[in-house]
Design an enzyme around this catalytic site. Structure first.
Site, PDB file in Angstrom:
ATOM      1  N   GLU A 152      -7.987   3.365   1.021  1.00 45.22           N
ATOM      2  CA  GLU A 152      -7.596   4.566   0.294  1.00 45.22           C
ATOM      3  C   GLU A 152      -8.303   5.740   0.979  1.00 45.22           C
ATOM      4  OE1 GLU A 152      -6.836   4.218  -3.709  1.00 45.22           O
ATOM      5  OE2 GLU A 152      -5.959   6.200  -3.674  1.00 45.22           O
TER       6      GLU A 152
ATOM      7  N   GLU B  51     -16.098   4.083 -10.074  1.00 51.40           N
ATOM      8  CA  GLU B  51     -14.812   4.739 -10.315  1.00 51.40           C
ATOM      9  C   GLU B  51     -14.464   4.748 -11.798  1.00 51.40           C
ATOM     10  OE1 GLU B  51     -11.550   2.751  -8.403  1.00 51.40           O
ATOM     11  OE2 GLU B  51     -10.270   4.523  -8.593  1.00 51.40           O
TER      12      GLU B  51
END
Ligand code: BGC
Length: 860
Positions: free
Chosen positions: A460, A741
């Site tokens: 990512e 996260e």
């Protein structure tokens, strides 16, 4: 030293930059003095032989260069003196410099080159080309500059020495629109007579893997380089040489390199002395010149990526014939390997952020990024190696194939990131709060790599706009982000939709450019953050048109001002937890099922719209565009009115009834004054009912400030200090050394979260640190006075914290607040305010006072 001195001279936020493209860079400075009360009443800036401001009556600590445009490669030397509050002039500062870059396309005479390589296939890795070219000097060299860039990544060396300690050049942009080049001072490396310039090429973002895209080659299939060396002699003559058809190349020891997958290095194929005149390269393959690149070459304008620290492992554990190194800290970078062994022995280094219960390295959350480096031993005594063109996010490395038993010095963690000056610090009596702060700073550090990224480990690592919008306030307290954000904002502008929507992430190539609310809005929030910190309207001039166009297009697409159209992927309050019915409490179902936004999307999106409209209005005011200022202020007021009509009830209930909805209302000032108390009550109700935060990445920044404003500091501290799930403390109790996260990245009941979305190094949840600095520490920059010349000192001790010390170096200089509670609970505070700045000191139970530069003691 009792006098006043002008120090800290910066050109476009950097010290003595080389290769500046901007025709009117910002020249800024600060004052240093031991004397209290120092202020600037006038300044004079002199750019040698080019321009002088003369004496300008102003307290401003910077001015844009207003002299004749510099020619390419022209050097400017400048200095500053100021008049203080008594009208006394300081001595001139030490001189500072900047040097123009290659301003015209025609300045580039060197060709793009590459080495004919095995044909590009989407999944076949290729070795890295080592390219070299020779040149001869013909006299005494007084100055030599290398201008270099690549499609892909490059590392340049001259006569066997690296030209610089930076990494991952030329950095990341949308290469179809612009490519950064670097300028290096190579004067000390140039020899009399024969010289060799070397360039190694990696695949990088350009032709390797990037982001979530399964294929390589997203910008192009071949790495290629362009480098131009300009040598100036004592007699004033100049030689220009560079990459061209006379260069030769070879495939050396780097068998493969990819930012996400790792690097393979075969030391048996190393090319000793390959970039020196001593090596005969006549048998090497001729390089081929490549077509010119249409995209403009632009000077790198922010600090480079560098290796900034070395971390030694805290333990090495043998498991099933492998060795697991624990660095004790989740870092971003790579490892340095030290090994001796037989030629051909192969070591495999698997990087990962966490461990399985059996102690092996957990990699499922890396998704398609393998993050494996391989090293094949050369067999020539002790070998020390670091990869060149990859990057990993890891705390652990599992090593296979080490010849013998590795000692702890077999691997050293190398920390790599954009090397921004650190401008903030925080410590207090509570170790948990200190750890929350440290985890946040580590996450910011590791995710600022030429671009602010969401995460550093899985496939990512994109410049997600929403994430950096959320962390920007915290990040800009801890680091000098001005140049970094200004560079990235250009990436963001280039990634817009044709009609002006900002993207979800940048840089980006391809369609799908409409970012979701809260993400796209970063294009408006970030320029204001830089402006607030620097007081420089230049960043607004660069961004204003795009900011205004964005708000206009949102308004056009949503004529009734509820933002529901053209909302892209509409992420909302991303990764929030369900607002379980308080009566059911925690038994309301497995909290592991966090949803992507519990706050209704229209509530969230319209709140962002109101804030963006308000910020564009403020930008217009700063730029002196009175009509626009009035128009956007009206638009913001209209959106606010509609938001209330649609989503807010008379009893203060907001649709969705989420902590985030209430925190947005309070922090974005969305509800009328008469409703604030009721809305605050609702927030307090939601927080007390659950005892934990349900917020996703946006709401997390806002809940503690909103509770504090609501007079419930006790609840804010309770959330900060909680160690129960979900909380920052829970992550730390379970080993977090960076921000996770999501709250439920790992839980005792459920183990690891869904591997599709579970990074352990994402900075958004660290956005609470803006509150920690301001409220626990008691130091904030007053954003209503752009330029970092006014501070707010408002410590609010609570939660059993007995002392705190916070510093921040703004453009005016370093401010600090240190407070302490006596045994009987009385607060004493020491405040230092730099020259040219002031502060409002607002201590609990005392009348606020204004103070000026100097040291101030407020006894208990
Ligand atoms: C990223 C986030 C980002 C999001 C969009 C994720 O994959 O890691 O941080 O903002 O996508 O919602």
């Amino acid at each position: 030293m009792t006098g006043v001195h002008v120090v800290g001279l910066l050109c476009d936020h950097r010290v003595d930059p080389l290769g500046v493209d901007a025709p009117a860079p910002l020249l800024s400075w600060r004052l240093e003095s031991d004397r209290a009360g120092v202020a600037q009443t006038a300044y004079e800036v002199e750019v040698d032989g080019l321009w002088s401001t003369g004496r300008v009556e102003s307290a401003g600590l910077g001015v844009r260069y207003g002299g004749p445009p510099l020619a390419s490669r022209q050097r400017a030397t400048w200095r500053v003196r100021v008049w203080d509050e008594a009208g006394t002039v300081t001595p001139w500062s030490e001189p500072a410099e900047w040097e123009a870059g290659m301003l015209d396309r025609d300045d580039w005479t060197a060709s793009w080159i590459r080495l004919p390589a095995p044909p590009f296939t989407r999944d076949q890795y290729r070795p890295a080309p080592f390219l070299r070219g020779s040149f001869t000097t013909r006299g005494r060299v007084v100055r030599a500059r290398l201008y270099a860039t690549a499609l892909g990544l490059y590392r340049a060396s001259l006569n066997g020495a690296r030209v610089s300690d930076d990494e991952l050049r030329p950095g990341w942009t949308d290469y179809s629109q612009r490519v950064q080049y670097q300028t290096y001072d190579v004067t000390p490396l140039v020899r009399q007579g024969d010289n060799v310039l070397g360039i190694v090429l990696g695949e990088g973002w350009y032709c390797g893997h990037f982001g979530v895209f399964p294929q390589r080659g997203n910008w192009g299939p071949h790495a290629q380089a362009r480098a131009q060396l300009v040598v100036e002699y004592e007699d004033g003559s100049v030689d220009v040489t560079g990459t061209g058809a006379d260069w030769r190349g070879w495939f050396g020891p780097i068998l493969a390199s990819d930012l996400l997958q790792g690097e393979i290095y075969d030391a048996r194929q190393s090319l000793p002395g390959w970039d020196t005149p001593d090596r005969d390269a006549s048998a090497w393959q001729p390089a081929v010149t490549a077509d010119d690149v249409e995209a403009p070459l632009v000077a790198q304008r922010c600090q480079p990526v560098r290796r900034t620290a070395a971390v030694v492992p805290v333990s090495v554990t043998e498991l099933f014939g492998k060795y697991v190194f624990d660095f004790g800290q989740n870092i971003v970078g790579w490892v340095r390997l030290r090994v001796s062994g037989p030629a051909g022995a192969e070591l495999v280094l698997q990087h990962g952020e966490a461990l399985h219960p059996d102690g092996t390295v957990y990699t499922a959350n890396l998704r398609a990024a393998t993050s494996v480096d391989r090293y094949i031993v050369g067999g020539d005594g002790e070998e020390v190696w670091e990869p060149s063109f990859t990057l990993h996010g890891f705390r652990y490395v599992e090593m296979t194939g080490f010849p013998g038993v590795p000692g702890p010095d077999a691997l050293t963690g190398i920390v790599v990131h954009t090397d921004l000056p650190e401008t903030g610090s925080f410590t207090c009596s509570n170790e948990l709060v200190n750890r929350i702060h440290r985890n946040t700073v580590w996450s910011i550090r590791g995710n600022f790599v030429d671009v602010p990224t969401d995460c550093p480990q899985r496939n990512e690592r994109l410049g997600w706009t929403g994430d950096v919008r959320i962390i920007s306030r915290t990040a800009s307290f801890s680091f000098d982000t001005a140049a970094f954000f200004a560079k990235w904002l250009a990436d963001v502008r280039l990634a817009r939709s044709p009609d002006g929507f900002y993207p979800d992430f940048a840089p980006w190539t391809g369609p799908m450019r409409e970012g979701g609310p809260g993400w796209s809005d970063a294009g408006v929030f970030l320029p204001m953050d830089v402006y607030n910190r620097t007081g420089d309207v230049g960043v607004l001039e660069e961004n204003y048109e795009a900011m205004a166009q964005f708000v206009d297009v949102v308004a056009k697409e949503n004529p009734d001002l509820v933002r529901v159209n053209r909302v892209g992927m509409n992420w909302g309050d991303w990764l929030s937890l369900p607002e379980t019915d308080p009566d059911q409490g925690r038994q309301g179902g497995p909290i592991i099922d966090s949803v992507h936004s519990t706050t209704p999307k229209d509530v969230f999106a319209t709140a962002m719209f109101a804030k963006s409209a308000q910020l564009v209005g403020r930008a217009a005011t700063a730029l002196g565009r009175e009509d626009d200022a009035a128009r956007y202020a009206r638009l913001a007021a209209d959106i606010r009115r509609v938001w209330n009509e649609r989503f807010v009830s008379d009893d203060g209930r907001i649709e969705g009834n989420t902590q985030t909805a209430y925190a947005l209302a309070l922090c974005f000032d969305l509800v009328p004054d008469e409703l604030r108390a009721l809305v605050s009550e609702r927030l307090v109700e939601r927080v007390s009912a659950l005892g934990y935060m349900t917020t996703g990445n946006t709401g997390t920044e806002l809940v503690l400030p909103a509770l504090t404003a609501a007079g419930r500091l006790d609840l804010a501290y309770a959330l900060l200090l909680s160690e129960d799930y979900p909380s920052w403390g829970y992550t730390i109790r379970n080993g977090a050394t960076t921000m996770w996260e999501r709250w439920d990245g790992w839980t005792e009941e459920h183990g690891f979260q869904d591997v599709r979305m579970n990074s352990f190094n994402h900075y958004s949840l660290g956005s609470v640190c803006a509150w920690v600095y301001a409220t626990v520490g008691g130091l904030a920059v007053d954003e209503s006075v752009p330029g970092g010349t006014r501070f707010v000192v408002r410590p609010r001790p609570g939660g059993g914290v007995t002392w705190a010390k916070t510093t921040h170096r703004s453009r005016a200089g370093e401010a600090s607040v240190a407070w302490e509670l006596s045994a009987d609970g009385n607060l004493s505070v020491d405040v230092v305010i730099p020259p040219c700045a002031s502060a409002l000191v607002d201590l609990p139970g005392r009348d606020p006072v204004a103070v000026g530069p100097g040291r101030h003691h407020f006894p208990a």
